[in-house]
Design an enzyme around this catalytic site. Sequence first.
Site, PDB file in Angstrom:
ATOM      1  N   ARG A  87       5.277   5.860  14.491  1.00 31.45           N
ATOM      2  CA  ARG A  87       4.807   6.606  13.034  1.00 31.45           C
ATOM      3  C   ARG A  87       4.853   7.661  13.169  1.00 31.45           C
ATOM      4  O   ARG A  87       3.189   8.442  14.006  1.00 31.45           O
ATOM      5  CB  ARG A  87       4.226   5.692  12.443  1.00 31.45           C
ATOM      6  CG  ARG A  87       4.240   6.127  11.123  1.00 31.45           C
ATOM      7  CD  ARG A  87       3.272   5.782   9.954  1.00 31.45           C
ATOM      8  NE  ARG A  87       2.085   5.706  10.320  1.00 31.45           N
ATOM      9  CZ  ARG A  87       0.866   5.328   9.560  1.00 31.45           C
ATOM     10  NH1 ARG A  87       0.463   4.008   8.990  1.00 31.45           N
ATOM     11  NH2 ARG A  87      -0.564   5.530   9.584  1.00 31.45           N
ATOM     12  N   HIS A  99       4.750   0.053   0.186  1.00 39.32           N
ATOM     13  CA  HIS A  99       5.716  -0.443   1.111  1.00 39.32           C
ATOM     14  C   HIS A  99       4.678  -2.013   1.750  1.00 39.32           C
ATOM     15  O   HIS A  99       2.707  -2.014   1.579  1.00 39.32           O
ATOM     16  CB  HIS A  99       6.225  -0.074   2.162  1.00 39.32           C
ATOM     17  CG  HIS A  99       5.161   1.223   2.968  1.00 39.32           C
ATOM     18  ND1 HIS A  99       4.210   2.689   2.754  1.00 39.32           N
ATOM     19  CD2 HIS A  99       4.450   0.900   4.279  1.00 39.32           C
ATOM     20  CE1 HIS A  99       3.656   2.736   3.326  1.00 39.32           C
ATOM     21  NE2 HIS A  99       3.791   1.318   4.548  1.00 39.32           N
ATOM     22  N   ASP A 154       0.358   5.080   1.784  1.00 42.04           N
ATOM     23  CA  ASP A 154      -0.120   5.282   3.184  1.00 42.04           C
ATOM     24  C   ASP A 154      -1.415   6.546   2.882  1.00 42.04           C
ATOM     25  O   ASP A 154      -1.843   7.504   1.777  1.00 42.04           O
ATOM     26  CB  ASP A 154       0.357   6.404   4.385  1.00 42.04           C
ATOM     27  CG  ASP A 154       1.518   5.447   4.509  1.00 42.04           C
ATOM     28  OD1 ASP A 154       1.126   3.828   5.278  1.00 42.04           O
ATOM     29  OD2 ASP A 154       2.813   5.253   5.108  1.00 42.04           O
ATOM     30  N   HIS A 167       0.803  -1.416  -0.184  1.00 46.95           N
ATOM     31  CA  HIS A 167       0.054   0.233  -0.051  1.00 46.95           C
ATOM     32  C   HIS A 167       1.692   1.254   0.035  1.00 46.95           C
ATOM     33  O   HIS A 167       1.790   0.845  -0.240  1.00 46.95           O
ATOM     34  CB  HIS A 167      -0.995   0.205   1.459  1.00 46.95           C
ATOM     35  CG  HIS A 167      -0.266  -0.072   2.342  1.00 46.95           C
ATOM     36  ND1 HIS A 167       0.241  -0.964   3.263  1.00 46.95           N
ATOM     37  CD2 HIS A 167       0.144   0.855   3.678  1.00 46.95           C
ATOM     38  CE1 HIS A 167       1.373  -0.960   4.270  1.00 46.95           C
ATOM     39  NE2 HIS A 167       0.620   0.695   4.585  1.00 46.95           N
TER      40      HIS A 167
HETATM   41  C1  SIN Z   1       2.653   1.029   7.538  1.00 48.88           C
HETATM   42  O1  SIN Z   1       2.158   0.248   7.255  1.00 48.88           O
HETATM   43  O2  SIN Z   1       3.080   2.266   7.616  1.00 48.88           O
HETATM   44  C2  SIN Z   1       3.870  -0.170   8.661  1.00 48.88           C
HETATM   45  C3  SIN Z   1       5.099  -0.383   8.679  1.00 48.88           C
HETATM   46  C4  SIN Z   1       5.510  -1.621   9.025  1.00 48.88           C
HETATM   47  O3  SIN Z   1       5.098  -1.698  10.533  1.00 48.88           O
HETATM   48  O4  SIN Z   1       6.545  -1.747   9.101  1.00 48.88           O
END
Ligand code: SIN
Length: 289
Positions: free
Chosen positions: A280, A265, A110, A108
């Site tokens: 995050r 990612h 974000d 995805h």
């Molecule tokens: C995310 O998709 O922001 C999480 C990525 C992760 O936890 O590695």
Amino acid sequence: MGLQSSRRRAGALTVAPLTTALGAEISGVDLAVPLTDAVIAEIRAALLDHCVIFFRDQQLDVAAHKRLARAFGDIFIHPNFNTGDHDPEVVTITRNPGDTKIVGEEWHTDTTMMAEPPMGALLYALDVPPYGGDTLFANQYLAYEGLSEGMKTLLAGLKCIHSDRKVAGPNAPVTRGKRSTPVRTDGAWRETRSSHPVVRTHPETGRKCLFVNHSYAIGFEGMSEAESQPLLDWLMDWGHRPEFTCRFRWQVGSLAFWDNRCVKHLALHDVHDHRRVMRRVQIAGDRVR
Ligand code: SIN
């Protein structure tokens, strides 16, 4: 070319590419202190060149993490993680032993249901498993550039509807499993939708990249979801061919900074017996063009 031979110094920083496709590890900077304009410019240049950059052994408390994010833009508040019981500028992504669902387990970009999706995210490792729990990234410039001229022509001018119905709200798959990171699933939640070009032009590099992803894309504008699905599925799968990717192994104190405009990612769902905790902070972006 080996990693060592491609390592280069950019001003104060050393930039070591991770794969041919994308990703670079940056050393020579302490992100916990206020950065000079010159260092911020170097980091931004490395991000634009490599699409995702990684730092090791950083000591970032929440204030330092937010200060770092603000060096690159306003902090984005994620509407679905804003459950009212924590600092809305920070999302703590936790997985515990026994979790059957995790944040980001599909490829995805974000938060693309928003009219102005975030430009990037800073993900910082607080607690990592002894192995597993890597994050994979895929370069969407390469995904676009690798298409045939016929497909590029077909996609030019096409728009895709992005919705958050698969990742939040009372009917989202997340409600049908055990996930330690809460997201809004309450009855007052309402779906957010936006329409974006399937091929976007990066506002800083001017390069074109593919902009559809499994978590949010639901159909092409002007077509039914059923009509859209075959091509959409093909494009989304194409976008993470191995030669477009890199994979990052976390340590406590590692930080990843990805350019959400040109990168997809995926958090690998392979940690079953260990805890993994990440913090995050997302950076606001602009309208997709
Ligand atoms: C995310 O998709 O922001 C999480 C990525 C992760 O936890 O590695």
